[in-house]
Enzyme design. Sequence first.
Site, PDB file in Angstrom:
ATOM      1  N   PHE A 145       0.856  -1.186   0.000  1.00  0.00           N
ATOM      2  CA  PHE A 145       0.000   0.000   0.000  1.00  0.00           C
ATOM      3  C   PHE A 145       0.893   1.237   0.000  1.00  0.00           C
ATOM      4  CE2 PHE A 145      -2.176   3.227   2.672  1.00  0.00           C
ATOM      5  CZ  PHE A 145      -3.471   3.235   2.177  1.00  0.00           C
ATOM      6  N   LEU A 147       1.120   5.043   0.224  1.00  0.00           N
ATOM      7  CA  LEU A 147       0.560   6.373   0.489  1.00  0.00           C
ATOM      8  C   LEU A 147       1.689   7.352   0.838  1.00  0.00           C
ATOM      9  CD1 LEU A 147      -2.037   8.108   0.890  1.00  0.00           C
ATOM     10  CD2 LEU A 147      -2.005   7.428   3.291  1.00  0.00           C
ATOM     11  N   GLU A 380       0.811   4.076  10.371  1.00  0.00           N
ATOM     12  CA  GLU A 380      -0.667   4.123  10.448  1.00  0.00           C
ATOM     13  C   GLU A 380      -1.122   5.363  11.216  1.00  0.00           C
ATOM     14  OE1 GLU A 380      -2.696   2.075   9.066  1.00  0.00           O
ATOM     15  OE2 GLU A 380      -1.684   0.149   8.816  1.00  0.00           O
ATOM     16  N   THR A 382       0.970   8.737  13.328  1.00  0.00           N
ATOM     17  CA  THR A 382       1.853   8.757  14.506  1.00  0.00           C
ATOM     18  C   THR A 382       1.019   8.962  15.771  1.00  0.00           C
ATOM     19  OG1 THR A 382       2.196  11.149  14.504  1.00  0.00           O
ATOM     20  CG2 THR A 382       3.689   9.850  13.100  1.00  0.00           C
TER      21      THR A 382
HETATM   22  P1  TGC Z   1      -9.145  15.891   6.116  1.00  0.00           P
HETATM   23  O1  TGC Z   1      -9.391  17.241   5.547  1.00  0.00           O
HETATM   24  O2  TGC Z   1      -9.450  15.638   7.566  1.00  0.00           O
HETATM   25  O3  TGC Z   1      -9.896  14.800   5.251  1.00  0.00           O
HETATM   26  C1  TGC Z   1      -9.745  14.715   3.847  1.00  0.00           C
HETATM   27  C2  TGC Z   1     -10.914  13.938   3.276  1.00  0.00           C
HETATM   28  O4  TGC Z   1     -10.919  12.597   3.809  1.00  0.00           O
HETATM   29  C3  TGC Z   1     -12.152  12.368   4.542  1.00  0.00           C
HETATM   30  N1  TGC Z   1     -11.778  11.555   5.699  1.00  0.00           N
HETATM   31  C4  TGC Z   1     -12.058  10.258   5.789  1.00  0.00           C
HETATM   32  N2  TGC Z   1     -12.752   9.432   4.991  1.00  0.00           N
HETATM   33  C5  TGC Z   1     -12.839   8.126   5.353  1.00  0.00           C
HETATM   34  N3  TGC Z   1     -12.273   7.642   6.467  1.00  0.00           N
HETATM   35  C6  TGC Z   1     -11.556   8.446   7.285  1.00  0.00           C
HETATM   36  N4  TGC Z   1     -10.953   7.951   8.352  1.00  0.00           N
HETATM   37  C7  TGC Z   1     -11.435   9.815   6.968  1.00  0.00           C
HETATM   38  N5  TGC Z   1     -10.810  10.878   7.541  1.00  0.00           N
HETATM   39  C8  TGC Z   1     -11.026  11.931   6.745  1.00  0.00           C
HETATM   40  C9  TGC Z   1     -12.648  13.742   4.903  1.00  0.00           C
HETATM   41  O5  TGC Z   1     -14.030  13.743   5.121  1.00  0.00           O
HETATM   42  C10 TGC Z   1     -12.265  14.535   3.668  1.00  0.00           C
HETATM   43  O6  TGC Z   1     -13.170  14.174   2.625  1.00  0.00           O
HETATM   44  P2  TGC Z   1     -13.528  15.219   1.436  1.00  0.00           P
HETATM   45  O7  TGC Z   1     -14.527  14.481   0.608  1.00  0.00           O
HETATM   46  O8  TGC Z   1     -14.075  16.431   2.146  1.00  0.00           O
HETATM   47  O9  TGC Z   1     -12.252  15.498   0.720  1.00  0.00           O
HETATM   48  O10 TGC Z   1      -7.618  15.509   5.827  1.00  0.00           O
HETATM   49  P3  TGC Z   1      -6.280  16.206   6.260  1.00  0.00           P
HETATM   50  O11 TGC Z   1      -5.450  16.373   5.055  1.00  0.00           O
HETATM   51  O12 TGC Z   1      -6.532  17.396   7.138  1.00  0.00           O
HETATM   52  O13 TGC Z   1      -5.591  15.044   7.114  1.00  0.00           O
HETATM   53  C11 TGC Z   1      -5.999  14.696   8.344  1.00  0.00           C
HETATM   54  C12 TGC Z   1      -4.986  13.700   8.956  1.00  0.00           C
HETATM   55  C13 TGC Z   1      -3.699  14.398   9.378  1.00  0.00           C
HETATM   56  C14 TGC Z   1      -5.667  13.136  10.192  1.00  0.00           C
HETATM   57  C15 TGC Z   1      -4.672  12.552   7.949  1.00  0.00           C
HETATM   58  O14 TGC Z   1      -3.958  13.039   6.883  1.00  0.00           O
HETATM   59  C16 TGC Z   1      -3.906  11.430   8.581  1.00  0.00           C
HETATM   60  O15 TGC Z   1      -4.503  10.510   9.137  1.00  0.00           O
HETATM   61  N6  TGC Z   1      -2.541  11.433   8.498  1.00  0.00           N
HETATM   62  C17 TGC Z   1      -1.733  10.305   8.929  1.00  0.00           C
HETATM   63  C18 TGC Z   1      -1.194   9.583   7.725  1.00  0.00           C
HETATM   64  C19 TGC Z   1      -1.133   8.102   7.933  1.00  0.00           C
HETATM   65  O16 TGC Z   1      -1.747   7.532   8.817  1.00  0.00           O
HETATM   66  N7  TGC Z   1      -0.405   7.440   7.073  1.00  0.00           N
HETATM   67  C20 TGC Z   1      -0.329   6.009   7.124  1.00  0.00           C
HETATM   68  C21 TGC Z   1       0.311   5.460   5.882  1.00  0.00           C
HETATM   69  S1  TGC Z   1       0.034   3.751   5.652  1.00  0.00           S
HETATM   70  C22 TGC Z   1       0.927   2.986   6.817  1.00  0.00           C
HETATM   71  O17 TGC Z   1       1.520   3.555   7.671  1.00  0.00           O
HETATM   72  C23 TGC Z   1       0.904   1.523   6.744  1.00  0.00           C
HETATM   73  S2  TGC Z   1       1.908   0.719   7.889  1.00  0.00           S
HETATM   74  C24 TGC Z   1       1.218  -0.800   7.712  1.00  0.00           C
HETATM   75  C25 TGC Z   1       1.856  -1.882   8.445  1.00  0.00           C
HETATM   76  O18 TGC Z   1       3.001  -2.265   8.135  1.00  0.00           O
HETATM   77  O19 TGC Z   1       1.150  -2.466   9.316  1.00  0.00           O
HETATM   78  P1  FAD Z   2       6.577  12.966   9.761  1.00  0.00           P
HETATM   79  O1  FAD Z   2       5.201  13.145   9.241  1.00  0.00           O
HETATM   80  O2  FAD Z   2       7.678  13.742   9.128  1.00  0.00           O
HETATM   81  O3  FAD Z   2       6.556  13.266  11.322  1.00  0.00           O
HETATM   82  C1  FAD Z   2       7.748  13.486  12.078  1.00  0.00           C
HETATM   83  C2  FAD Z   2       7.316  13.893  13.497  1.00  0.00           C
HETATM   84  O4  FAD Z   2       6.578  15.116  13.440  1.00  0.00           O
HETATM   85  C3  FAD Z   2       6.400  12.860  14.154  1.00  0.00           C
HETATM   86  O5  FAD Z   2       6.678  12.792  15.528  1.00  0.00           O
HETATM   87  C4  FAD Z   2       5.017  13.456  13.945  1.00  0.00           C
HETATM   88  O6  FAD Z   2       4.072  13.017  14.920  1.00  0.00           O
HETATM   89  C5  FAD Z   2       5.314  14.934  14.071  1.00  0.00           C
HETATM   90  N1  FAD Z   2       4.296  15.738  13.398  1.00  0.00           N
HETATM   91  C6  FAD Z   2       4.013  15.800  12.065  1.00  0.00           C
HETATM   92  N2  FAD Z   2       2.998  16.626  11.838  1.00  0.00           N
HETATM   93  C7  FAD Z   2       2.594  17.090  13.054  1.00  0.00           C
HETATM   94  C8  FAD Z   2       1.567  17.954  13.489  1.00  0.00           C
HETATM   95  N3  FAD Z   2       0.711  18.518  12.644  1.00  0.00           N
HETATM   96  N4  FAD Z   2       1.466  18.220  14.826  1.00  0.00           N
HETATM   97  C9  FAD Z   2       2.300  17.625  15.704  1.00  0.00           C
HETATM   98  N5  FAD Z   2       3.274  16.780  15.363  1.00  0.00           N
HETATM   99  C10 FAD Z   2       3.427  16.523  14.044  1.00  0.00           C
HETATM  100  N6  FAD Z   2       3.400   4.112   4.738  1.00  0.00           N
HETATM  101  C11 FAD Z   2       2.663   3.612   3.708  1.00  0.00           C
HETATM  102  O7  FAD Z   2       2.058   4.367   2.940  1.00  0.00           O
HETATM  103  N7  FAD Z   2       2.567   2.261   3.514  1.00  0.00           N
HETATM  104  C12 FAD Z   2       3.212   1.370   4.302  1.00  0.00           C
HETATM  105  O8  FAD Z   2       3.087   0.156   4.098  1.00  0.00           O
HETATM  106  C13 FAD Z   2       4.018   1.866   5.365  1.00  0.00           C
HETATM  107  N8  FAD Z   2       4.745   1.013   6.126  1.00  0.00           N
HETATM  108  C14 FAD Z   2       5.632   1.503   7.037  1.00  0.00           C
HETATM  109  C15 FAD Z   2       6.520   0.639   7.687  1.00  0.00           C
HETATM  110  C16 FAD Z   2       7.451   1.154   8.587  1.00  0.00           C
HETATM  111  C17 FAD Z   2       8.434   0.233   9.238  1.00  0.00           C
HETATM  112  C18 FAD Z   2       7.471   2.542   8.892  1.00  0.00           C
HETATM  113  C19 FAD Z   2       8.433   3.109   9.895  1.00  0.00           C
HETATM  114  C20 FAD Z   2       6.603   3.399   8.247  1.00  0.00           C
HETATM  115  C21 FAD Z   2       5.685   2.901   7.314  1.00  0.00           C
HETATM  116  N9  FAD Z   2       4.853   3.764   6.572  1.00  0.00           N
HETATM  117  C22 FAD Z   2       4.083   3.277   5.558  1.00  0.00           C
HETATM  118  C23 FAD Z   2       4.989   5.201   6.735  1.00  0.00           C
HETATM  119  C24 FAD Z   2       4.303   5.767   7.969  1.00  0.00           C
HETATM  120  O9  FAD Z   2       2.934   5.790   7.831  1.00  0.00           O
HETATM  121  C25 FAD Z   2       4.895   7.160   8.225  1.00  0.00           C
HETATM  122  O10 FAD Z   2       6.216   6.969   8.697  1.00  0.00           O
HETATM  123  C26 FAD Z   2       4.074   7.961   9.191  1.00  0.00           C
HETATM  124  O11 FAD Z   2       2.813   8.284   8.665  1.00  0.00           O
HETATM  125  C27 FAD Z   2       4.802   9.269   9.625  1.00  0.00           C
HETATM  126  O12 FAD Z   2       5.324   9.927   8.538  1.00  0.00           O
HETATM  127  P2  FAD Z   2       6.873  10.404   8.558  1.00  0.00           P
HETATM  128  O13 FAD Z   2       7.706   9.227   8.895  1.00  0.00           O
HETATM  129  O14 FAD Z   2       7.127  11.097   7.279  1.00  0.00           O
HETATM  130  O15 FAD Z   2       6.969  11.414   9.761  1.00  0.00           O
END
Ligand code: TGC
Ligand code: FAD
Length: 401
Positions: A145, A147, A380, A382
């Site tokens: 995945f 993102l 997923e 922070t």
């Molecule tokens: P925001 O303006 O809040 O929302 C944008 C649009 O998305 C809609 N929405 C959702 N829809 C479905 N489910 C949800 N949970 C939703 N949350 C928001 C929202 O209604 C809006 O829709 P529309 O139609 O108006 O455009 O978005 P924002 O840009 O302000 O971001 C909010 C924030 C910071 C919370 C979000 O960007 C976020 O969660 N950031 C964290 C990024 C993250 O979690 N990345 C993970 C990458 S994948 C990964 O880490 C996999 S590791 C897997 C593993 O190895 O186990």
């Molecule tokens: P940054 O976003 O640069 O954040 C750095 C620090 O700043 C953090 O402490 C954060 O909390 C803080 N910070 C950022 N913004 C704010 C704010 N607004 N207010 C306060 N604090 C803030 N991603 C995928 O898409 N797919 C995957 O399969 C996937 N697998 C992963 C596997 C591993 C082992 C790891 C380590 C990461 C993986 N990720 C994946 C990425 C992961 O989702 C990101 O690392 C995570 O979302 C944080 O992004 P970043 O590392 O760029 O940190």
Amino acid sequence: MKNKDKKPKSSIDNFESPDFYNLDELLTQEHIMIRNSIRDFVKKEISPFIEDWSEKNYFPSEIVGKMGEIGIFGPTTSEKYGGGGLDYISYGIIMQEIERGDSGMRSTASVQSSLVMFPIEEYGSEEQKNKFLPKLASGKILGCFGLTEPDHGSNPSGMKTKCEDKGDYYLLNGSKMWISNSPEADIAIVWAKDENERIKGLIVERGMSGFSTPKTKGKWSLRASITGELVFDNVKVPKSNVLPKKDGLGAPLGCLDKARYGISWGAIGVAMDCYEASKRYSLERKQFNKPIGSFQLVQKKLAEMLTEITKAQLLSWKLGKLMDEGKATTAQISMAKRNNVEIASNIIREARQIHGGMGITNEYPMMRHMMNLESVLTYEGTHEIHLLILGNEITGIPSFE
Ligand code: TGC
Ligand code: FAD
């Protein structure tokens, strides 16, 4: 047996889960059967080898087929597409048991189920579902995945990866970073912006010209999971590989809801593993002519561990019910992911302390779990981002920017 052949103590797995509040009464017979079968799988296929895999930074790709066979992939996916057709409590239990074995193994499973199969089932065409879901469910193919980008982690809405409409295909350019499974994945769900800045989901297949997946080196965490980049250099993605039913940032965030929920259970598995190891050790290990478990300071640690595990179990169980009813909100999921990863991280440290010097060795699982949870705290969403999601829910004021 020669010393070099000696297996670490942690390879002998006698795990039994604590159930201080009789929470098994909240589970069905089917849930208990699923738990037993995944627990047996972990004892046989993961625990005996995990310290070695982690030390060698080795991803056991053969585990993918084995996980598929036992039904770890796509438990909530419809049976019509090879999934388990199970509820979200079952999904949580599966995540708990695998992560009890190792967070990296759970990563492989949650990416495949929540971040690859879920978007195909929920946002994909019938043709895409039939083509990919049965093979993903059986572990014949592995998915990832994409993102996160090098400059856009917590803020995926700023992503730079682009897909340009060229008639019968999209031209994909850009890169993704930190992608679990990527170097071994057969397909990648990739999120990219079109000419109108709208985020689209594309299924990129290994072998497509211009697509590469370099491995990320030097990780001290999740060492038995493989992580890499996704690089797109003028990749022609046929339109039939675009997910047609949902676009916008809400599409990937919807997948993250499912995976974050699973992590809330997974973290309990890690906490239970450390609690059980500590309980055993505190009764076996003697100092001052007494088991260390007879000292009040050790009992305090054990009592607090069990209390936090019990609270976390209740949180995730109720969240699972809300998931099944389609009522769980993103903020509720954030609370459970954040809380449970935090309590598990604290429990690991206390467990490591109870084991004294032995706690830093691979005879016990604490150091591996501790290093793993550093990633779980970050990916997923922070720890800080989940707090801000809750702050937004409480006040109605987003403070991300
Ligand atoms: P925001 O303006 O809040 O929302 C944008 C649009 O998305 C809609 N929405 C959702 N829809 C479905 N489910 C949800 N949970 C939703 N949350 C928001 C929202 O209604 C809006 O829709 P529309 O139609 O108006 O455009 O978005 P924002 O840009 O302000 O971001 C909010 C924030 C910071 C919370 C979000 O960007 C976020 O969660 N950031 C964290 C990024 C993250 O979690 N990345 C993970 C990458 S994948 C990964 O880490 C996999 S590791 C897997 C593993 O190895 O186990
Ligand atoms: P940054 O976003 O640069 O954040 C750095 C620090 O700043 C953090 O402490 C954060 O909390 C803080 N910070 C950022 N913004 C704010 C704010 N607004 N207010 C306060 N604090 C803030 N991603 C995928 O898409 N797919 C995957 O399969 C996937 N697998 C992963 C596997 C591993 C082992 C790891 C380590 C990461 C993986 N990720 C994946 C990425 C992961 O989702 C990101 O690392 C995570 O979302 C944080 O992004 P970043 O590392 O760029 O940190």
